[in-house]
Design a protein around this motif. Structure first.
Motif, PDB file in Angstrom:
ATOM      1  N   VAL A 113       0.868  -1.163   0.182  1.00  0.00           N
ATOM      2  CA  VAL A 113       0.099  -0.001   0.258  1.00  0.00           C
ATOM      3  C   VAL A 113       0.848   1.132  -0.102  1.00  0.00           C
ATOM      4  O   VAL A 113       1.757   1.163   0.860  1.00  0.00           O
ATOM      5  CB  VAL A 113      -0.886  -0.016   1.349  1.00  0.00           C
ATOM      6  CG1 VAL A 113      -1.742   1.372   1.263  1.00  0.00           C
ATOM      7  CG2 VAL A 113      -1.915  -1.345   1.286  1.00  0.00           C
ATOM      8  N   VAL A 169      -1.717   0.093  -4.846  1.00  0.00           N
ATOM      9  CA  VAL A 169      -2.041  -1.260  -4.268  1.00  0.00           C
ATOM     10  C   VAL A 169      -1.342  -2.081  -5.522  1.00  0.00           C
ATOM     11  O   VAL A 169      -1.819  -2.256  -6.375  1.00  0.00           O
ATOM     12  CB  VAL A 169      -3.442  -1.384  -3.902  1.00  0.00           C
ATOM     13  CG1 VAL A 169      -3.433  -2.923  -3.194  1.00  0.00           C
ATOM     14  CG2 VAL A 169      -4.078  -0.582  -2.574  1.00  0.00           C
ATOM     15  N   ALA A 193      -7.456  -2.381  -2.002  1.00  0.00           N
ATOM     16  CA  ALA A 193      -7.914  -1.186  -2.380  1.00  0.00           C
ATOM     17  C   ALA A 193      -9.122  -0.619  -1.869  1.00  0.00           C
ATOM     18  O   ALA A 193      -9.395   0.493  -1.142  1.00  0.00           O
ATOM     19  CB  ALA A 193      -7.838  -0.927  -3.859  1.00  0.00           C
TER      20      ALA A 193
END
Length: 204
Positions: A113, A169, A193
């Motif tokens: 992330v 992501v 996500a």
């Protein structure tokens, strides 16, 4: 070797992302002789398949002060099978963007992330990105599902969160003897996500 998302140079050109190995760029079609013997010039390279994602955002959510390792709650990480401890780092390949790596030990996968705050999602539309990008929506936000031609061990999802800022992501194979199909990786990246965006919206 390229690295899973675009990089920038002085001209802010964007290159494609690769994770495990470098790929060749666009390939020119070989020239051949016409039936009458006249040589033909090489055909131009085929552009990457990129579809613009410019639908309106339901909200503006700046990412400047958000911790990518804290954005998912323990319950969200459990639901996503991200059982490894979140590991923060700054990705020097993209202006030291704040990023976090989370491992799915049960399935041998790794999620990343990252919060990119110095460029917008349009970097993925640049011809030099050399990726296949398809429109999507993540929790109501315009997004792209990005695949790198020739590389099927990872998938990226990019979400347009604010002007000049996007959520990145990546979900990749973590060393399985038989890597999962890329479609499954893309579906998993979308789930991560969705969870991140839902968490961001809840804190607004």
């Amino acid at each position: 070797m390229r690295s899973g998302w675009p990089t920038t140079d002085g001209a802010r050109a964007v290159l494609a992302v690769l994770l495990a190995a470098a790929t060749a760029g666009c390939t020119w079609t070989s020239s051949s002789a016409r039936s009458n013997g006249t040589p033909r010039v090489a055909d131009p390279p085929l552009p990457a398949t990129t579809t613009l994602a410019r639908s309106p955002r339901p909200a503006e959510i700046p990412l400047d002060t958000v911790d990518p390792c804290a954005v998912l709650s323990p319950d969200q990480r459990r639901q996503l099978s991200l059982d490894g401890p979140p590991t923060p780092y700054a990705d020097s390949r993209f202006a030291n963007a704040r990023a976090c790596s989370l491992r799915d030990g049960a399935h041998g996968l790794v999620a990343r992330v990252a919060f990119v705050t110095d460029q917008g999602i349009e970097v993925w539309h640049d011809d030099t990105a050399q990726v296949d990008a398809v429109n999507a929506q993540i929790a109501g936000f315009p997004a792209l599902v990005v695949r790198t031609p020739g590389q099927d061990a990872f998938c990226n999802v990019e979400v347009d969160m604010a002007d000049g800022q996007f959520l990145d992501v990546l979900l990749r194979d973590g060393g399985n003897q038989k890597p999962p199909p890329q479609d499954e990786l893309c579906q998993g990246a979308r789930r991560v996500a969705e969870a991140v965006v839902s968490s961001l919206r809840a804190t607004r």
